[in-house]
Design an enzyme around this catalytic site. Structure first.
Site, PDB file in Angstrom:
ATOM      1  N   ARG A  33     -29.884 -32.191  99.785  1.00 40.85           N
ATOM      2  CA  ARG A  33     -29.910 -33.186 100.868  1.00 40.85           C
ATOM      3  C   ARG A  33     -31.252 -33.208 101.585  1.00 40.85           C
ATOM      4  O   ARG A  33     -31.704 -34.266 102.039  1.00 40.85           O
ATOM      5  CB  ARG A  33     -28.759 -32.908 101.846  1.00 40.85           C
ATOM      6  CG  ARG A  33     -27.388 -33.299 101.248  1.00 40.85           C
ATOM      7  CD  ARG A  33     -26.264 -32.563 101.934  1.00 40.85           C
ATOM      8  NE  ARG A  33     -24.926 -33.013 101.542  1.00 40.85           N
ATOM      9  CZ  ARG A  33     -24.264 -32.617 100.450  1.00 40.85           C
ATOM     10  NH1 ARG A  33     -24.822 -31.771  99.601  1.00 40.85           N
ATOM     11  NH2 ARG A  33     -23.044 -33.066 100.194  1.00 40.85           N
ATOM     12  N   ASP A 330     -15.816 -24.333  94.904  1.00 40.61           N
ATOM     13  CA  ASP A 330     -16.630 -23.729  93.838  1.00 40.61           C
ATOM     14  C   ASP A 330     -16.324 -22.245  93.638  1.00 40.61           C
ATOM     15  O   ASP A 330     -16.911 -21.601  92.762  1.00 40.61           O
ATOM     16  CB  ASP A 330     -18.114 -23.903  94.167  1.00 40.61           C
ATOM     17  CG  ASP A 330     -18.531 -25.371  94.084  1.00 40.61           C
ATOM     18  OD1 ASP A 330     -17.891 -26.140  93.338  1.00 40.61           O
ATOM     19  OD2 ASP A 330     -19.490 -25.748  94.779  1.00 40.61           O
ATOM     20  N   ARG A 361     -13.091 -26.192  84.696  1.00 44.38           N
ATOM     21  CA  ARG A 361     -13.103 -24.804  85.173  1.00 44.38           C
ATOM     22  C   ARG A 361     -11.733 -24.152  85.114  1.00 44.38           C
ATOM     23  O   ARG A 361     -11.639 -22.929  84.981  1.00 44.38           O
ATOM     24  CB  ARG A 361     -13.618 -24.727  86.615  1.00 44.38           C
ATOM     25  CG  ARG A 361     -15.102 -24.719  86.666  1.00 44.38           C
ATOM     26  CD  ARG A 361     -15.671 -24.386  88.029  1.00 44.38           C
ATOM     27  NE  ARG A 361     -17.118 -24.486  87.917  1.00 44.38           N
ATOM     28  CZ  ARG A 361     -17.938 -24.808  88.891  1.00 44.38           C
ATOM     29  NH1 ARG A 361     -17.449 -25.048  90.094  1.00 44.38           N
ATOM     30  NH2 ARG A 361     -19.229 -24.863  88.691  1.00 44.38           N
ATOM     31  N   ARG A 405     -21.195 -21.129  87.188  1.00 42.83           N
ATOM     32  CA  ARG A 405     -20.258 -20.292  87.955  1.00 42.83           C
ATOM     33  C   ARG A 405     -19.277 -19.553  87.039  1.00 42.83           C
ATOM     34  O   ARG A 405     -18.795 -18.479  87.379  1.00 42.83           O
ATOM     35  CB  ARG A 405     -19.532 -21.131  89.000  1.00 42.83           C
ATOM     36  CG  ARG A 405     -20.501 -21.735  90.016  1.00 42.83           C
ATOM     37  CD  ARG A 405     -19.816 -22.180  91.286  1.00 42.83           C
ATOM     38  NE  ARG A 405     -20.605 -23.211  91.945  1.00 42.83           N
ATOM     39  CZ  ARG A 405     -21.671 -22.992  92.720  1.00 42.83           C
ATOM     40  NH1 ARG A 405     -22.089 -21.771  92.932  1.00 42.83           N
ATOM     41  NH2 ARG A 405     -22.318 -23.989  93.276  1.00 42.83           N
TER      42      ARG A 405
HETATM   43  C1  S3P Z   1     -20.923 -30.512  96.645  1.00 42.86           C
HETATM   44  C2  S3P Z   1     -19.611 -30.903  96.692  1.00 42.86           C
HETATM   45  C3  S3P Z   1     -18.558 -30.349  95.827  1.00 42.86           C
HETATM   46  C4  S3P Z   1     -19.003 -29.062  95.133  1.00 42.86           C
HETATM   47  C5  S3P Z   1     -20.406 -29.160  94.613  1.00 42.86           C
HETATM   48  C6  S3P Z   1     -21.375 -29.451  95.745  1.00 42.86           C
HETATM   49  C7  S3P Z   1     -21.896 -31.153  97.555  1.00 42.86           C
HETATM   50  O1  S3P Z   1     -18.227 -31.303  94.831  1.00 42.86           O
HETATM   51  O2  S3P Z   1     -18.119 -28.726  94.093  1.00 42.86           O
HETATM   52  O3  S3P Z   1     -20.788 -27.952  93.981  1.00 42.86           O
HETATM   53  O4  S3P Z   1     -23.008 -30.616  97.746  1.00 42.86           O
HETATM   54  O5  S3P Z   1     -21.581 -32.213  98.111  1.00 42.86           O
HETATM   55  P1  S3P Z   1     -17.119 -32.473  95.141  1.00 42.86           P
HETATM   56  O6  S3P Z   1     -17.623 -33.268  96.252  1.00 42.86           O
HETATM   57  O7  S3P Z   1     -17.043 -33.281  93.870  1.00 42.86           O
HETATM   58  O8  S3P Z   1     -15.852 -31.736  95.416  1.00 42.86           O
END
Ligand code: S3P
Length: 449
Positions: A33, A330, A361, A405
């Protein structure tokens, strides 16, 4: 990591207690971000503690291709000079996101809301992941899907409108990536873009949009963990700023569980982000009887961080409610490993989203448990692990399916099983925790090619 890098098998073997301290790498979600908002703002953004994993480097390269100046100043220290909303350029080449779901999906939101055309691609794992969940709201906002692989998969090409259409979007699944893509597209919409989520997901996009100068209103539908409504006022002036990236709780999870299951261990994990939308694993492990102390709680870059002192513990099985999934989405692979050492049954409920991560997973964890003689059963979308409080046999080889992971979770398993555990490919660990091997070795963990 690209799909053509050679597999790197790794083997973990039980040894002495783990001792020492470490600081995990910067948070992956925040690092992506920071690059993206750096691109979309005017002036300079300086980032400290950026995760220099392959996933984030792909996002940095994409930001550069879309017009930003991106410079590495030193370890984890980066400078981005953005182009501002409306200043993006068409990338000269395909944006190759490698293994990165977050980078690709958030950048689809960016491109989908701006008058540019870009093609997204990635490795064999990313090419399997569903993108319809991102494209559906973007199309409503005016994005044209120029081309896509069957079923809404990459490679796909998006063309954004001159101005996006502000919408109200109820996310069909609890996903911070969907929420973030809609909000990022909404930056170029004349009016208010609203996302309604039935369960609260990680809020890093909302927090960082505010840090860069956008107006974002968040209304909680109930106490912590309940849904939220997020309303973004479009077409703000975003200004570059300083971002400090705290240590990633999702990476901290691996040495943390290792310290719990290797007898006699005591490890301090420093600077871990304690955002309550990310700490579901710690809540669960505490319920299982884990000895985890939160020390020196403080503020770092707008997030609460703490040092975690973790001592080897006798764990017992628990039921993990489905409502907790967004706060530990995660962390289920490594929780399954902890559950294998616990006495009794651990039931993890409502794991359907695990099927569309870097790998399926749920299947990958079940296969890995089976290969190592750990009693478990998958019931629909629930994973149930049975332990008797002693070290499982181990001795298996685990297929990682290009999933970092899965690789790290099963290497941690092998640090405490009776026989060594091998993973077929550790190359993908570099996407999120490039220093995993030396970090674990410095604690005394025996992991080697
Ligand atoms: C993330 C959101 C999650 C997570 C990913 C990182 C993010 O995914 O599993 O590793 O940074 O917005 P989802 O939004 O698909 O659940």
């Amino acid at each position: 990591m690209s799909h053509d890098s050679a597999p790197q098998p790794l083997t973990a073997t039980a040894g002495l207690a783990l001792q020492g301290s470490l600081r995990p790498p910067g948070d992956k979600s925040i690092s992506h971000r920071a690059m993206i908002l750096g691109l979309l703002s005017i002036g300079e953004t300086r980032v400290e503690g950026l995760l220099e994993g392959d996933d984030v480097l792909r996002t940095a390269a994409a930001a550069e291709a879309l017009g930003a100046t991106v410079e590495r100043l030193g370890e984890g220290r980066w400078r981005i000079v953005g182009v501002g909303l409306g200043g993006l350029v068409d990338p000269a080449d395909i944006l190759d996101f490698g293994n990165a779901g977050t980078g690709s999906r958030l950048m689809m939101g960016v491109v989908g809301g701006q008058p540019v055309t870009a093609t997204f691609d990635g490795d064999a794992s990313l090419r399997k992941r569903p993108m319809r969940r991102i494209l559906d709201p973007l199309v409503r906002m005016g994005t044209e899907v120029v081309s896509e692989r069957e079923g809404g998969r990459v490679p796909l090409t998006l063309r954004g409108p001159r101005e996006a259409i502000p919408i109200t979007y109820e996310t069909p699944v609890a996903s911070a990536q969907i929420k973030s893509a809609v909000l990022l597209a909404g930056l170029n919409a004349p009016g208010i873009t609203t996302v309604i989520e039935a369960a609260a997901t990680r809020d890093h996009t909302e927090r960082m949009l505010r840090l860069f100068g956008a107006h974002v209103e968040v209304t909680a539908h109930g106490p912590e963990g309940h849904g939220r409504t997020i309303a973004l006022t479009g077409q703000p002036t975003l200004r570059g700023t300083d971002v400090v990236v705290p240590a990633d709780p999702s990476s901290a999870a691996f040495p943390l569980v290792a310290a719990l299951i290797v007898p006699g261990s005591e490890v301090v994990i420093e600077g871990v982000m304690m955002n309550p939308l990310r700490t579901g694993l710690i809540t669960t492990l505490l319920e299982m009887g884990a000895d985890i102390e939160r020390l020196r709680e403080r503020d770092e870059g707008g997030e609460t961080v703490a040092d975690l002192r973790v001592r080897a513990s006798r764990l017992h099985g628990v039921d993990v409610p489905p409502e907790r999934a967004p706060a530990m989405i995660d962390e289920y692979p490594i929780l399954a490993v902890a559950a294998a050492f616990a006495e009794g049954t651990t039931r993890m409920n409502g794991l359907h989203e695990l099927r569309v991560k870097e790998s399926d997973r749920l299947a990958a964890v079940a296969d890995g448990l089976k290969a190592n003689g750990i009693a478990h059963i998958v019931e629909g979308d629930d994973l149930v692990v049975h332990g008797d409080g002693t070290a499982p046999k181990g001795g298996g080889t685990v297929a990682t399916h290009l999933d970092h992971r899965i690789a790290m979770a099963f290497l941690v398993l092998g640090l405490a099983t009776r026989e060594p555990v091998t993973v077929d490919d550790g190359a993908m660990i570099a996407t999120s925790f490039p220093s995993f091997l030396p970090t674990m070795q410095a604690l005394g963990g025996r992991i080697a090619p």
